[in-house]
Design a protein around this motif. Structure first.
Motif, short mmCIF file in Angstrom:
data_model
loop_
_atom_site.label_atom_id
_atom_site.label_comp_id
_atom_site.label_asym_id
_atom_site.label_seq_id
_atom_site.Cartn_x
_atom_site.Cartn_y
_atom_site.Cartn_z
N LEU A 216 0.83 -1.21 0.00
CA LEU A 216 0.00 0.00 0.00
C LEU A 216 0.86 1.26 0.00
CD1 LEU A 216 -2.84 -1.00 2.49
CD2 LEU A 216 -2.89 -1.02 -0.01
N ALA A 217 2.00 1.23 0.69
CA ALA A 217 2.86 2.42 0.73
C ALA A 217 3.43 2.70 -0.66
CB ALA A 217 3.99 2.22 1.75
N GLU B 54 8.01 -4.48 -7.86
CA GLU B 54 7.51 -5.33 -6.76
C GLU B 54 8.01 -6.77 -6.99
OE1 GLU B 54 5.79 -5.52 -3.79
OE2 GLU B 54 5.95 -7.69 -4.08
N ARG B 55 8.55 -7.36 -5.93
CA ARG B 55 9.12 -8.70 -6.13
C ARG B 55 8.07 -9.81 -6.24
NH1 ARG B 55 11.55 -9.96 -0.11
NH2 ARG B 55 9.51 -9.99 0.87
N GLY C 67 1.17 -6.43 -1.45
CA GLY C 67 1.96 -6.82 -0.28
C GLY C 67 1.09 -7.53 0.73
N ARG C 68 1.12 -7.06 1.97
CA ARG C 68 0.31 -7.69 3.01
C ARG C 68 -1.18 -7.38 2.87
NH1 ARG C 68 2.49 -5.34 7.82
NH2 ARG C 68 3.96 -4.32 6.46
N GLY D 206 -6.20 -9.47 6.69
CA GLY D 206 -6.53 -8.28 7.47
C GLY D 206 -7.93 -7.85 7.14
N ALA E 204 -10.17 -2.57 7.46
CA ALA E 204 -10.92 -1.53 8.16
C ALA E 204 -10.03 -0.30 8.24
CB ALA E 204 -11.27 -2.01 9.56
N VAL F 192 14.26 -6.12 -6.51
CA VAL F 192 15.48 -5.28 -6.60
C VAL F 192 16.54 -5.99 -5.78
CG1 VAL F 192 16.48 -3.09 -5.82
CG2 VAL F 192 14.29 -3.12 -7.03
N PHE G 147 -4.96 -14.83 13.02
CA PHE G 147 -6.33 -14.61 12.57
C PHE G 147 -6.95 -15.89 12.05
CE2 PHE G 147 -4.00 -13.26 8.77
CZ PHE G 147 -4.69 -13.88 7.75
N VAL H 168 2.03 -10.82 10.44
CA VAL H 168 2.56 -9.49 10.76
C VAL H 168 1.49 -8.46 10.44
CG1 VAL H 168 4.29 -7.73 10.20
CG2 VAL H 168 4.95 -10.13 10.33
N VAL H 169 0.87 -7.95 11.47
CA VAL H 169 -0.20 -6.97 11.23
C VAL H 169 0.41 -5.59 11.02
CG1 VAL H 169 -0.67 -6.54 13.67
CG2 VAL H 169 -2.44 -6.20 12.04
N ASP I 196 4.61 0.75 6.87
CA ASP I 196 4.03 0.80 8.23
C ASP I 196 5.09 0.55 9.30
OD1 ASP I 196 4.30 -1.97 8.15
OD2 ASP I 196 2.17 -2.41 8.48
N SER J 274 -2.32 0.50 8.20
CA SER J 274 -2.12 1.03 6.85
C SER J 274 -1.99 2.55 6.84
CB SER J 274 -3.26 0.60 5.93
OG SER J 274 -4.46 1.21 6.33
N SER K 36 1.45 3.49 6.58
CA SER K 36 1.93 3.33 5.20
C SER K 36 1.50 4.53 4.36
CB SER K 36 1.37 2.05 4.56
OG SER K 36 1.52 0.96 5.42
C1 LIG Z 1 -4.20 -9.90 9.92
C2 LIG Z 1 -4.00 -8.49 9.51
C3 LIG Z 1 -5.02 -7.57 9.75
C4 LIG Z 1 -4.86 -6.24 9.33
N1 LIG Z 1 -5.91 -5.41 9.49
C5 LIG Z 1 -5.79 -4.15 9.10
C6 LIG Z 1 -6.87 -3.27 9.20
O1 LIG Z 1 -7.98 -3.66 9.58
N2 LIG Z 1 -6.69 -1.97 8.85
C7 LIG Z 1 -5.51 -1.50 8.39
O2 LIG Z 1 -5.41 -0.31 8.11
N3 LIG Z 1 -4.46 -2.31 8.25
C8 LIG Z 1 -4.57 -3.63 8.59
N4 LIG Z 1 -3.51 -4.46 8.46
C9 LIG Z 1 -2.21 -3.87 8.15
C10 LIG Z 1 -1.99 -3.58 6.67
O3 LIG Z 1 -2.22 -4.77 5.95
C11 LIG Z 1 -0.53 -3.11 6.53
O4 LIG Z 1 -0.31 -1.99 7.38
C12 LIG Z 1 -0.19 -2.65 5.12
O5 LIG Z 1 -0.66 -3.58 4.17
C13 LIG Z 1 1.31 -2.46 4.98
O6 LIG Z 1 1.64 -2.02 3.68
P1 LIG Z 1 3.12 -1.59 3.32
O7 LIG Z 1 3.15 -1.20 1.90
O8 LIG Z 1 3.59 -0.60 4.31
O9 LIG Z 1 4.01 -2.91 3.55
P2 LIG Z 1 4.00 -4.31 2.79
O10 LIG Z 1 2.62 -4.72 2.50
O11 LIG Z 1 4.82 -5.22 3.63
O12 LIG Z 1 4.74 -4.02 1.41
C14 LIG Z 1 6.12 -4.19 1.18
C15 LIG Z 1 6.30 -4.72 -0.23
O13 LIG Z 1 7.68 -4.69 -0.59
C16 LIG Z 1 7.94 -5.83 -1.40
N5 LIG Z 1 9.40 -6.06 -1.41
C17 LIG Z 1 10.19 -6.39 -0.36
N6 LIG Z 1 11.48 -6.47 -0.76
C18 LIG Z 1 11.50 -6.17 -2.08
C19 LIG Z 1 12.54 -6.06 -3.05
N7 LIG Z 1 13.83 -6.30 -2.76
N8 LIG Z 1 12.21 -5.71 -4.33
C20 LIG Z 1 10.93 -5.46 -4.66
N9 LIG Z 1 9.90 -5.55 -3.77
C21 LIG Z 1 10.18 -5.90 -2.51
C22 LIG Z 1 7.12 -6.93 -0.70
O14 LIG Z 1 6.91 -8.04 -1.56
C23 LIG Z 1 5.83 -6.18 -0.36
O15 LIG Z 1 4.87 -6.27 -1.38
C24 LIG Z 1 -3.64 -5.80 8.75
C25 LIG Z 1 -2.62 -6.73 8.51
C26 LIG Z 1 -2.80 -8.06 8.87
C27 LIG Z 1 -1.70 -9.02 8.58
#
Ligand SMILES: Cc1cc2nc3c(=O)[nH]c(=O)nc-3n(C[C@H](O)[C@H](O)[C@H](O)COP(=O)(O)OP(=O)(O)OC[C@H]3O[C@@H](n4cnc5c(N)ncnc54)[C@H](O)[C@@H]3O)c2cc1C
Length: 437
Positions: A15-16, A35-36, A41-42, A56, A59, A224, A284, A376-377, A404, A413, A416
């Motif tokens: 999402l970030a 994106e790898r 992502g999560r 997740g 919400a 990368v 979960f 990892v939430v 995040d 999120s 993020s």
């Molecule tokens: C059970 C659960 C419940 C949740 N519930 C909620 C909720 O209700 N509300 C809410 O707001 N949030 C919730 N979240 C949290 C939310 O899912 C995360 O905060 C958010 O998805 C994080 O996004 P991000 O982009 O910061 O990180 P990530 O999703 O971790 O993204 C990082 C990305 O980088 C990529 N990457 C890593 N290394 C490399 C590389 N070398 N080259 C290229 N790509 C690479 C990875 O594959 C990944 O896609 C929940 C999460 C979980 C697990």
């Protein structure tokens, strides 16, 4: 080997990364997002037997105060929301249930606080909203509450709320300034919780549309593997087959990946200090049911066991097939439980018993379960010893970080989105300043 030049290269398509790439592309930057794995992502949505399982609950907390809403307006995202009904959010008190007091209506009705404690709690809410309660970065919320001699019932109430909002079994460890910063925004909201119709998938689709409409490039299933740093700037990032040049870089990848990529660079030691980051873990347990089981509440939280169930399909019409139901149970994991298989089995049993209590008959209606014992939430757990990663270091001038695990606003999120939004704005301003000079 192909070499390509961009204004901004974004590494990581969670999402970030997606929201940063969409913001920059929308404002005229030539972007590439690498994106790898798969996008999201999560934040992923998986369709199984007609049920949309989100990793997740998708919400969004305090939507009207959120950076996602700012981006929704700015980028013209087409999202459909379903807002949470406050009065259907309950605490399980054993023999009884009570309204969660996350706004004034809930506060008046809750059975958790009595007499003067309601006023004391309201006083803390008001002071937080007005910005008078700021906390102290050197004092945990537990220490802060003890020092201020807050009454036991109010203290318990504040820690319970923090447990839900920070998704943690150890709310007492949250730094008091982070706690009050979070609630300063949340207590002002008119929309405490909202669900995105169609789940994370819809949001990912919308960001992709904006990137592609503005001629951005999205490269998936490509990691990368290496970066080139010269004269205190990242110059290139390298995948197995290609090299990408850019004026600016955003790394939206977790701290352990950053440490590998930035080994031997001027910020190696800065990143090292974030090396033993402990994420926030949860278990979960989602269940897809053939037929809806009616219940007076759509969110129920067991304070003692720190487990909650959300009726996802009540809010997200696309989450279950017609007549069906998708429920999600989340249990917060304490540090000792994370690597303990016996604790996982115990928690799984407790979740099933909680389903039995509030959604009797679910076992007969079960079409498909989905369990993740350790998820990892949030990539960082807020404690006195863990603070978010800065979004930039002065030693590398053209490079930013988002995710995040970074310093930002809110939790989950929203961390993020807020870090991604802030770094995109800084890049846009820097480019505008350079043009103007
Ligand atoms: C059970 C659960 C419940 C949740 N519930 C909620 C909720 O209700 N509300 C809410 O707001 N949030 C919730 N979240 C949290 C939310 O899912 C995360 O905060 C958010 O998805 C994080 O996004 P991000 O982009 O910061 O990180 P990530 O999703 O971790 O993204 C990082 C990305 O980088 C990529 N990457 C890593 N290394 C490399 C590389 N070398 N080259 C290229 N790509 C690479 C990875 O594959 C990944 O896609 C929940 C999460 C979980 C697990």
């Amino acid at each position: 080997m192909k070499k390509s030049q961009y204004d901004v290269v974004i590494v990581g398509g969670g999402l970030a990364g997606l929201s940063a790439a969409a913001s920059l592309a929308h404002h005229g930057k030539k972007v590439a997002l690498i994106e790898r794995g798969k996008l999201g992502g999560r934040a992923m949505t998986i369709n199984m037997k007609g049920f949309q399982f989100n990793f997740g609950a998708h919400a969004i907390y305090g939507r009207d105060q959120s950076y996602l809403t700012t981006m929704e307006r700015d980028l013209g995202l087409k999202l459909y929301w379903s807002d949470f009904t406050q009065m259907k959010a309950k605490y399980d008190l054993g023999e009884d249930v009570s309204v969660v007091p996350s706004n004034i209506g809930g506060l008046l009705q809750t059975k958790l606080l009595k007499g003067m404690d309601k006023f004391r709690f309201a006083y803390h809410i008001l002071f937080t909203m007005l910005g008078f309660e700021k906390g102290d970065p050197n004092v945990s919320i537990q220490q802060w509450l003890d020092r201020k001699k807050v009454s036991p019932a109010v203290k318990e109430m504040m820690l319970n709320l923090a447990s839900s909002n920070f998704f943690t079994g150890e709310p007492e460890k949250i730094p008091s300034d982070v706690f009050f910063g979070y609630y300063r925004r949340l207590f002002k909201t008119n929309i405490p919780v909202s669900y995105i119709q169609g789940g994370w998938n819809k949001l990912v689709e919308q960001f992709v549309n904006v990137i592609e409409k503005n001629n951005g490039e999205i490269i998936t299933k490509t990691a990368v593997e290496r970066i080139t740093v010269e004269n205190e700037k990242v110059r290139e990032v390298h995948t197995k087959k290609n090299t990408f040049y850019a004026e600016h870089f955003i790394f939206a990848i977790p701290p352990e990946e950053l440490r590998t990529l930035f080994q031997g660079t001027v910020i190696e030691s800065d990143l090292e200090s974030y090396s033993d980051y402990e994420p926030t873990y949860v278990m979960f347990y989602d269940i897809g049911l053939r037929k809806r089981i009616e219940s007076p509440y759509t969110y129920i939280f067991d304070r003692d066991r720190q487990i909650f169930i959300s009726d996802i399909s009540y809010y997200d019409m696309e989450a279950a097939p017609p007549g069906g139901q998708l429920l999600q149970a989340v249990a917060y994991l304490r540090s000792n439980d994370i690597h303990d298989p016996k604790a996982h089995e115990r928690l799984k049993g407790e979740i099933e018993a909680f389903y039995d209590k509030h959604f009797e008959g679910w076992r007969k209606q079960l079409v498909i379960p989905r369990v993740s014992k350790v998820a990892v939430v949030q990539a960082i757990k807020w404690t006195m010893h863990q603070r978010g990663l800065p979004t930039s270091f002065s030693k590398i001038s053209n490079t930013y970080f988002a995710g995040d695990w970074c310093q930002g606003e809110g939790q989950l999120s929203e961390l993020s989105f807020s870090s991604a939004y802030q770094v995109s704005q800084r890049i846009l301003k820097k480019s505008a300043d350079q043009k103007g000079a």
